[in-house]
Design a protein around this motif. Structure first.
Motif, PDB file in Angstrom:
ATOM      1  N   VAL A 201       0.824  -1.387   0.128  1.00 61.65           N
ATOM      2  CA  VAL A 201      -0.152   0.024  -0.112  1.00 61.65           C
ATOM      3  C   VAL A 201       0.876   1.180  -0.093  1.00 61.65           C
ATOM      4  N   GLU A 202       1.948   1.492   0.803  1.00 65.04           N
ATOM      5  CA  GLU A 202       2.890   2.403   1.132  1.00 65.04           C
ATOM      6  C   GLU A 202       3.350   2.531  -0.498  1.00 65.04           C
ATOM      7  N   HIS A 203       3.872   1.350  -0.697  1.00 66.95           N
ATOM      8  CA  HIS A 203       4.857   1.621  -2.033  1.00 66.95           C
ATOM      9  C   HIS A 203       4.131   2.264  -3.212  1.00 66.95           C
ATOM     10  N   PHE A 204       2.768   1.970  -3.563  1.00 67.22           N
ATOM     11  CA  PHE A 204       2.093   2.437  -4.530  1.00 67.22           C
ATOM     12  C   PHE A 204       1.499   3.804  -4.299  1.00 67.22           C
ATOM     13  N   THR A 205       1.171   4.104  -3.117  1.00 70.56           N
ATOM     14  CA  THR A 205       0.731   5.563  -2.767  1.00 70.56           C
ATOM     15  C   THR A 205       1.948   6.342  -2.830  1.00 70.56           C
ATOM     16  N   ARG A 206       3.144   6.008  -2.407  1.00 73.04           N
ATOM     17  CA  ARG A 206       4.150   6.856  -2.669  1.00 73.04           C
ATOM     18  C   ARG A 206       4.441   6.986  -4.288  1.00 73.04           C
ATOM     19  N   GLN A 207       4.149   5.863  -4.972  1.00 73.79           N
ATOM     20  CA  GLN A 207       4.348   6.253  -6.473  1.00 73.79           C
ATOM     21  C   GLN A 207       3.269   7.003  -7.064  1.00 73.79           C
ATOM     22  N   ALA A 208       2.229   6.875  -6.514  1.00 72.98           N
ATOM     23  CA  ALA A 208       0.872   7.667  -7.029  1.00 72.98           C
ATOM     24  C   ALA A 208       1.262   9.089  -6.707  1.00 72.98           C
ATOM     25  N   ALA A 209       1.588   9.405  -5.642  1.00 69.45           N
ATOM     26  CA  ALA A 209       1.956  10.790  -5.049  1.00 69.45           C
ATOM     27  C   ALA A 209       3.232  11.203  -5.980  1.00 69.45           C
ATOM     28  N   ALA A 210       4.194  10.728  -6.355  1.00 70.44           N
ATOM     29  CA  ALA A 210       5.154  11.184  -7.368  1.00 70.44           C
ATOM     30  C   ALA A 210       4.642  11.434  -8.664  1.00 70.44           C
ATOM     31  N   GLU A 211       3.645  10.756  -9.145  1.00 68.05           N
ATOM     32  CA  GLU A 211       3.107  11.251 -10.533  1.00 68.05           C
ATOM     33  C   GLU A 211       1.959  12.217 -10.381  1.00 68.05           C
ATOM     34  N   GLY A 212       1.705  12.745  -9.419  1.00 66.32           N
ATOM     35  CA  GLY A 212       0.573  13.864  -9.119  1.00 66.32           C
ATOM     36  C   GLY A 212      -0.838  13.246  -8.981  1.00 66.32           C
ATOM     37  N   VAL A 213      -0.731  11.968  -8.589  1.00 69.68           N
ATOM     38  CA  VAL A 213      -2.284  11.525  -8.115  1.00 69.68           C
ATOM     39  C   VAL A 213      -2.680  12.188  -7.167  1.00 69.68           C
ATOM     40  N   HIS A 214      -4.327  12.076  -7.091  1.00 70.43           N
ATOM     41  CA  HIS A 214      -5.066  12.595  -6.031  1.00 70.43           C
ATOM     42  C   HIS A 214      -5.554  11.616  -5.154  1.00 70.43           C
ATOM     43  N   LEU A 215      -6.005  10.653  -5.882  1.00 74.09           N
ATOM     44  CA  LEU A 215      -6.759   9.384  -5.278  1.00 74.09           C
ATOM     45  C   LEU A 215      -6.099   8.198  -5.767  1.00 74.09           C
ATOM     46  N   VAL A 216      -5.936   7.233  -4.643  1.00 69.84           N
ATOM     47  CA  VAL A 216      -5.342   5.936  -4.780  1.00 69.84           C
ATOM     48  C   VAL A 216      -6.630   4.927  -4.164  1.00 69.84           C
ATOM     49  N   VAL A 217      -6.811   3.784  -5.235  1.00 66.63           N
ATOM     50  CA  VAL A 217      -7.784   2.845  -4.822  1.00 66.63           C
ATOM     51  C   VAL A 217      -7.210   1.744  -5.060  1.00 66.63           C
ATOM     52  N   LEU A 218      -7.166   1.147  -3.613  1.00 67.32           N
ATOM     53  CA  LEU A 218      -6.650  -0.381  -3.604  1.00 67.32           C
ATOM     54  C   LEU A 218      -7.766  -1.136  -3.243  1.00 67.32           C
ATOM     55  N   PRO A 219      -7.529  -2.549  -3.641  1.00 66.50           N
ATOM     56  CA  PRO A 219      -8.704  -3.647  -3.730  1.00 66.50           C
ATOM     57  C   PRO A 219      -9.354  -3.728  -2.515  1.00 66.50           C
ATOM     58  N   GLU A 220     -10.417  -4.582  -2.621  1.00 67.33           N
ATOM     59  CA  GLU A 220     -11.169  -4.928  -1.548  1.00 67.33           C
ATOM     60  C   GLU A 220     -10.462  -5.825  -0.582  1.00 67.33           C
ATOM     61  N   MET A 221     -10.606  -5.901   0.719  1.00 66.87           N
ATOM     62  CA  MET A 221      -9.911  -6.639   1.658  1.00 66.87           C
ATOM     63  C   MET A 221      -8.179  -6.443   1.399  1.00 66.87           C
ATOM     64  N   SER A 222      -7.629  -5.320   0.997  1.00 62.38           N
ATOM     65  CA  SER A 222      -6.423  -5.255   0.573  1.00 62.38           C
ATOM     66  C   SER A 222      -5.443  -5.878   1.743  1.00 62.38           C
ATOM     67  N   LEU A 223      -6.019  -5.550   2.977  1.00 63.83           N
ATOM     68  CA  LEU A 223      -4.862  -5.746   4.160  1.00 63.83           C
ATOM     69  C   LEU A 223      -4.778  -7.152   4.637  1.00 63.83           C
ATOM     70  N   LEU A 224      -5.829  -8.077   4.223  1.00 66.65           N
ATOM     71  CA  LEU A 224      -5.677  -9.305   4.740  1.00 66.65           C
ATOM     72  C   LEU A 224      -5.777 -10.413   3.548  1.00 66.65           C
ATOM     73  N   GLY A 225      -6.121  -9.909   2.411  1.00 63.51           N
ATOM     74  CA  GLY A 225      -6.527 -11.131   1.210  1.00 63.51           C
ATOM     75  C   GLY A 225      -7.862 -11.410   1.752  1.00 63.51           C
ATOM     76  N   TYR A 226      -8.676 -12.225   0.686  1.00 61.66           N
ATOM     77  CA  TYR A 226      -9.755 -12.433   0.789  1.00 61.66           C
ATOM     78  C   TYR A 226     -10.476 -13.694   0.747  1.00 61.66           C
TER      79      TYR A 226
END
Length: 334
Positions: A17-42
């Motif tokens: 989550v942190e990896h992609f959020t930081r990548q998104a921020a570096a690209e000027g993204v405002h909103l990052v949408v992760l999958p359902e149950m991304s914390l645990l798997g599903y």
């Protein structure tokens, strides 16, 4: 974005989550949408005991959502995290927390939870304002398959719908629905990427999504952000297919990659007010729709509806076949 969570491995999944959020921020993204149950798997959660689910669950102000909230505030990027929520009464929910850069957190509880008999369904819609002057709504996975939910979210003023999923490669009861993708294709993805990509883009993945997902955006004048798991999910293979659609149902960005990855797009908010779906909303005839909120008496809970082998019957309530509709009311929260 799409990624393959490690089952019950919160440190690993939060690192992604942190990896992609930081990548998104570096690209000027405002909103990052992760999958359902991304914390645990599903899908493996269905095999857990109730006690194990309670061990894994956290309150909204627990350590995982708090970590993402602090990251969102630090980077100035809104981030949505799927997690197993426990409330003050010990109830469990398949939830999605959207952490805004101003410190606010909005939480949606899946309205049609079927993953485990110990996981309850939510009872309200989730639509909220953002620092960028746009209202955002959230519906989790199967919530999006019931068209009333998307329409209600639009009527509450949402211009962007976040649609976190864990789907693709499921064993559908429909003769024209999804089918499981052989795990051997996933395990051989580096040796034969073309075979897996064909499966991901076929009737068990992208082709299935395109039968209905664009219509949710088009018919309601919503931009739609579809995120999904990818790869092994217990004994099934999720197909990724992360995509962003405009309010006409056109795909702005997508991926067929079988890897953890992210797609980005700029949503032109000026297209929304005069979009087809938004104009159609003003042509509604609410006086005709009370039947949508009327109990027929044969409704099924989400688990029964999802897994039943008995065909449903669609018969109007006694005395309603030729009668005029009565007015109904629906409850919602923001």
């Amino acid at each position: 974005m799409q990624f393959e969570p490690h089952p019950d491995d919160k440190p690993y999944n939060l690192a992604r989550v942190e990896h992609f959020t930081r990548q998104a921020a570096a690209e000027g993204v405002h909103l990052v949408v992760l999958p359902e149950m991304s914390l645990l798997g599903y899908w493996h959660l269905r095999r857990h005991t109730p006690d194990r689910l309670h061990e894994l669950a956290e309150p909204l102000n627990g350590p995982s959502v708090t970590q993402v909230r602090e990251l969102a505030m630090q980077l100035g990027v809104a981030t949505g995290l799927g997690f197993l929520e426990s409330d003050e009464h010990g109830n469990l929910f398949n939830s999605y927390a959207v952490c805004l850069p101003d410190g606010r957190v909005h939480c949606h509880r899946k309205l049609h939870a079927f993953e485990h008999e110990s996981i309850s369904s939510g009872d309200h819609y989730t639509v909220f304002d953002t620092p960028w002057g746009v209202r955002v709504g959230v519906l989790i996975c199967w919530d999006n398959n019931l068209v009333e939910n998307v329409r209600a979210t639009a009527l509450l003023g949402a211009s962007i719908l976040l649609a976190p999923h864990q789907t693709g490669g499921t064993d559908s009861r429909s003769p024209h629905g999804m089918r499981p993708i052989p795990m051997s294709l996933w395990e051989a993805r580096h040796q034969d990427p073309a075979a897996l990509e064909a499966a991901f883009r076929g009737d068990s993945g992208r082709a299935w999504l395109l039968r209905w997902l664009p219509s949710r955006a088009h018919d309601n004048g919503l931009a739609l952000v579809f995120s999904n798991g990818v790869g092994r999910d217990d004994d099934e293979v999720r197909t990724g297919n992360a995509m962003i659609l405009d309010p006409y149902g056109r795909i702005l960005a997508e991926t067929s990659s079988p890897e953890d990855t992210m797609v980005t797009a700029d949503v032109d908010l000026s297209e929304i007010p005069m979009s087809t779906g938004r104009r159609w909303l003003k042509g509604r005839r609410p006086d005709l729709y009370s039947i949508l909120t009327e109990h027929f008496g044969d409704e099924r809970d989400p688990r029964t509806a999802r897994f039943s082998t008995t065909p449903p019957t669609l018969e109007p309530p006694a005395g309603r076949r030729d009668s005029e509709p009565s007015r109904g009311r629906a409850r919602y929260d923001e």
